[in-house]
Enzyme design. Structure first.
Site, PDB file in Angstrom:
ATOM      1  N   LYS A  35      14.769  31.772  48.582  1.00 32.75           N
ATOM      2  CA  LYS A  35      15.332  32.986  49.187  1.00 32.75           C
ATOM      3  C   LYS A  35      14.922  33.098  50.652  1.00 32.75           C
ATOM      4  O   LYS A  35      13.746  33.110  50.982  1.00 32.75           O
ATOM      5  CB  LYS A  35      14.855  34.226  48.422  1.00 32.75           C
ATOM      6  CG  LYS A  35      15.511  35.508  48.941  1.00 32.75           C
ATOM      7  CD  LYS A  35      15.126  36.704  48.097  1.00 32.75           C
ATOM      8  CE  LYS A  35      13.868  37.367  48.540  1.00 32.75           C
ATOM      9  NZ  LYS A  35      13.922  38.080  49.821  1.00 32.75           N
ATOM     10  N   LYS A  71      20.705  41.968  52.707  1.00 31.02           N
ATOM     11  CA  LYS A  71      20.867  43.382  52.345  1.00 31.02           C
ATOM     12  C   LYS A  71      21.795  44.091  53.330  1.00 31.02           C
ATOM     13  O   LYS A  71      21.445  45.099  53.942  1.00 31.02           O
ATOM     14  CB  LYS A  71      19.509  44.088  52.287  1.00 31.02           C
ATOM     15  CG  LYS A  71      18.599  43.529  51.209  1.00 31.02           C
ATOM     16  CD  LYS A  71      17.384  44.411  51.016  1.00 31.02           C
ATOM     17  CE  LYS A  71      16.451  43.858  49.957  1.00 31.02           C
ATOM     18  NZ  LYS A  71      15.735  42.619  50.400  1.00 31.02           N
ATOM     19  N   ASP A  74      26.843  48.385  56.010  1.00 37.46           N
ATOM     20  CA  ASP A  74      27.548  48.827  57.218  1.00 37.46           C
ATOM     21  C   ASP A  74      28.980  49.162  56.808  1.00 37.46           C
ATOM     22  O   ASP A  74      29.295  49.162  55.611  1.00 37.46           O
ATOM     23  CB  ASP A  74      27.493  47.713  58.278  1.00 37.46           C
ATOM     24  CG  ASP A  74      27.516  48.262  59.707  1.00 37.46           C
ATOM     25  OD1 ASP A  74      28.350  49.151  59.988  1.00 37.46           O
ATOM     26  OD2 ASP A  74      26.720  47.798  60.529  1.00 37.46           O
ATOM     27  N   ARG A 215       4.899  36.842  47.561  1.00 37.23           N
ATOM     28  CA  ARG A 215       3.468  36.700  47.849  1.00 37.23           C
ATOM     29  C   ARG A 215       2.614  36.180  46.693  1.00 37.23           C
ATOM     30  O   ARG A 215       1.661  35.423  46.971  1.00 37.23           O
ATOM     31  CB  ARG A 215       2.944  38.029  48.405  1.00 37.23           C
ATOM     32  CG  ARG A 215       3.504  38.296  49.816  1.00 37.23           C
ATOM     33  CD  ARG A 215       3.405  39.738  50.231  1.00 37.23           C
ATOM     34  NE  ARG A 215       4.334  40.584  49.477  1.00 37.23           N
ATOM     35  CZ  ARG A 215       4.496  41.882  49.690  1.00 37.23           C
ATOM     36  NH1 ARG A 215       3.809  42.485  50.646  1.00 37.23           N
ATOM     37  NH2 ARG A 215       5.357  42.584  48.964  1.00 37.23           N
TER      38      ARG A 215
END
Ligand code: C5P
Length: 238
Positions: A35, A71, A74, A215
């Protein structure tokens, strides 16, 4: 997802391209997906996606899936333009915010027919208090289900949600929609800014198709080993 590798998308939220390459090469043999998110894409642009794929190849993996986590949120024309602008990168998955509405999601799906448009419902960093403060009707599980139904009716083929919402969303959208869950934390690892979390085993048991994990893997001393540990932990879960 690739049958021989774990349904995990490793969040390559790396501080620079060399680090991104080393993370990608280390985890590619173990996971289905890499990703690339906002931080990296804003800094390095398309080269980051290309670098991630090349690093996966260097790790012996030709068919890694690329998850472009931008993400987008608009007006429909702008989102269609942005989605079209990354078409050459052939992402397997591209995220948009479900809160952008049906017309925006439809515009993204039409602009990228070969990519799975994934609608982000309620960010896993948002708790009930924050949801109220932004004026969204809660509780968060109801908001997430509402947004998932709206998005999939508008052409999204995947939904990003908290692992805690997977069962309810699965019941609402059916079996064909890919459910993607960030906020995944193995027992003992720090939650950080994530609020609505669950373990990898629980997320898979509840019906998640793809776990987004950053993480807990990329912050480990041995990244490949951390990915393998989580892959093994979910391998036995149905
Ligand atoms: O490091 P950590 O496992 O928390 O990384 C989670 C990743 O998933 C981050 O890249 C974050 O941007 C992304 N993400 C998220 N919540 C969402 C959608 C994506 O945390 N709703």
């Amino acid at each position: 997802m690739k049958p021989n590798r774990a349904p995990i998308a490793v969040a390559l939220d790396a501080p620079n391209l060399d680090t991104l390459r080393s993370w990608a090469q280390a985890v590619a043999p173990v996971v289905s997906t890499l990703k690339v998110g906002l931080e990296v894409f804003c800094r390095d642009g398309a080269i980051a996606v290309i670098a991630a794929r090349e690093a996966a190849r260097a790790g012996g993996v030709e068919d890694i899936e690329l998850f472009l986590d931008l993400k987008l949120h608009d007006i429909p024309a702008t989102v269609a333009g942005a989605a079209g602008a990354v078409a050459h990168l052939e992402p397997a998955i591209l995220t948009v915010h479900a809160a952008g509405g049906a017309a925006m999601i439809e515009a993204a799906a039409l602009a990228l027919p070969n990519t799975r448009i994934a609608a982000v419902t309620v960010l896993t960093s948002i708790d009930e208090e924050t949801l109220t403060s932004i004026g969204m009707a809660g509780p968060s599980i109801e908001a997430a289900v509402r947004l998932a139904v709206l998005a999939t009716n508008a052409g999204a083929r995947a939904v990003v949600c908290s692992p805690r919402e997977v069962s309810a969303i699965r019941a609402a959208v059916g079996a064909d929609i890919t459910l993607i869950t960030p906020g995944v934390r193995p027992v003992g690892s720090a939650a950080g800014d994530q609020k609505r979390v669950a373990t990898p085993e629980q997320a898979i048991a509840d019906g998640a198709d793809l776990l987004v994990i950053g993480r807990p893997i990329t912050g480990a001393a041995d990244i490949a080993h951390a990915a393998l540990d989580i892959a093994r932990s979910i391998a036995s879960v149905n």
